[in-house]
Design a protein around this motif. Structure first.
Motif, short mmCIF file in Angstrom:
data_model
loop_
_atom_site.label_atom_id
_atom_site.label_comp_id
_atom_site.label_asym_id
_atom_site.label_seq_id
_atom_site.Cartn_x
_atom_site.Cartn_y
_atom_site.Cartn_z
N TYR A 64 -1.27 6.96 2.54
CA TYR A 64 -1.22 6.73 1.11
C TYR A 64 -2.65 6.67 0.56
O TYR A 64 -3.56 6.22 1.24
CB TYR A 64 -0.56 5.39 0.80
N CYS A 81 6.56 2.98 6.89
CA CYS A 81 7.68 2.13 7.29
C CYS A 81 7.72 1.92 8.80
O CYS A 81 8.01 0.85 9.29
CB CYS A 81 8.99 2.71 6.80
N GLU A 101 17.06 3.55 7.84
CA GLU A 101 16.57 3.65 6.46
C GLU A 101 15.05 3.74 6.42
O GLU A 101 14.48 4.51 5.64
CB GLU A 101 17.06 2.46 5.63
N ALA A 102 14.37 2.96 7.24
CA ALA A 102 12.90 3.01 7.28
C ALA A 102 12.42 4.36 7.78
O ALA A 102 11.47 4.94 7.24
CB ALA A 102 12.37 1.88 8.16
N ASP A 104 14.07 7.19 7.57
CA ASP A 104 14.38 8.16 6.52
C ASP A 104 13.32 8.13 5.42
O ASP A 104 12.94 9.18 4.89
CB ASP A 104 15.76 7.90 5.91
N LYS A 105 12.84 6.95 5.09
CA LYS A 105 11.80 6.82 4.04
C LYS A 105 10.50 7.47 4.51
O LYS A 105 9.85 8.19 3.75
CB LYS A 105 11.58 5.35 3.68
N ASP A 106 10.10 7.24 5.76
CA ASP A 106 8.90 7.89 6.28
C ASP A 106 9.06 9.41 6.22
O ASP A 106 8.15 10.13 5.80
CB ASP A 106 8.60 7.46 7.72
N TYR A 107 10.21 9.91 6.64
CA TYR A 107 10.47 11.35 6.62
C TYR A 107 10.34 11.90 5.20
O TYR A 107 9.69 12.93 4.96
CB TYR A 107 11.86 11.64 7.19
N GLU A 108 10.93 11.20 4.24
CA GLU A 108 10.85 11.64 2.84
C GLU A 108 9.40 11.69 2.36
O GLU A 108 8.96 12.67 1.76
CB GLU A 108 11.65 10.68 1.96
N VAL A 109 8.66 10.64 2.62
CA VAL A 109 7.26 10.57 2.17
C VAL A 109 6.43 11.66 2.85
O VAL A 109 5.67 12.38 2.21
CB VAL A 109 6.67 9.17 2.42
N TYR A 119 0.83 10.25 -2.74
CA TYR A 119 1.42 8.91 -2.83
C TYR A 119 0.31 7.89 -2.97
O TYR A 119 -0.70 7.94 -2.27
CB TYR A 119 2.25 8.60 -1.58
#
Length: 133
Positions: A64, A81, A101-102, A104-109, A119
């Motif tokens: 980030y 995450c 869920e964590a 998935d969030k890393d993958y999305e970012v 970001y």
């Protein structure tokens, strides 16, 4: 790289396993976690060919942006995450997340970063908003 039979993987691991392999971080095995306190973490183990340099390059390229309003400088924050660590009998690198869920969030970012999205950890300074997604 060996061909992967994705039908044999835990379903929640497939997007990240595909992603890591597509960017040259070869995976070895994975688990999406189980509903039991001793096996609850989501993890992906990398092949022995993945080095600390490979992991560091990935983290450096997927950090980030962070802005210090006092100094008006931009830096990087390695917040994510999940985390990477060297573990196991064979000392292989692992990506570990506390939940699906964590992960998935890393993958999305990460995939958005690869597509050019920036970001920010905290509010983006006004002077940088123009021209940035």
């Amino acid at each position: 790289m060996k061909e992967i039979d994705y039908s044999k993987l835990d379903e929640a691991c497939i997007p990240l396993v595909r992603y890591f392999n597509s960017i040259g971080l070869e995976t070895k095995m994975c688990c999406q976690g189980h509903d039991n306190p001793f096996q609850s973490l989501f993890w992906i183990e990398f092949s022995k060919n993945v080095s600390i340099k490979d992991i560091k390059n990935f983290i450096d390229n997927h950090s980030y942006k962070i802005y210090n309003p006092k100094t008006k400088r931009i830096g990087k924050s390695e917040l994510m995450c999940g985390w990477f660590c060297l573990r196991g009998l064979y000392n292989r690198w692992h990506y570990i997340a506390g939940s699906i869920e964590a992960a998935d969030k890393d993958y999305e970012v990460w995939t958005n970063m690869d597509a050019g999205k920036v970001y920010w950890n905290g509010p983006m300074p006004e002077e940088f908003k123009e021209g940035i997604q």
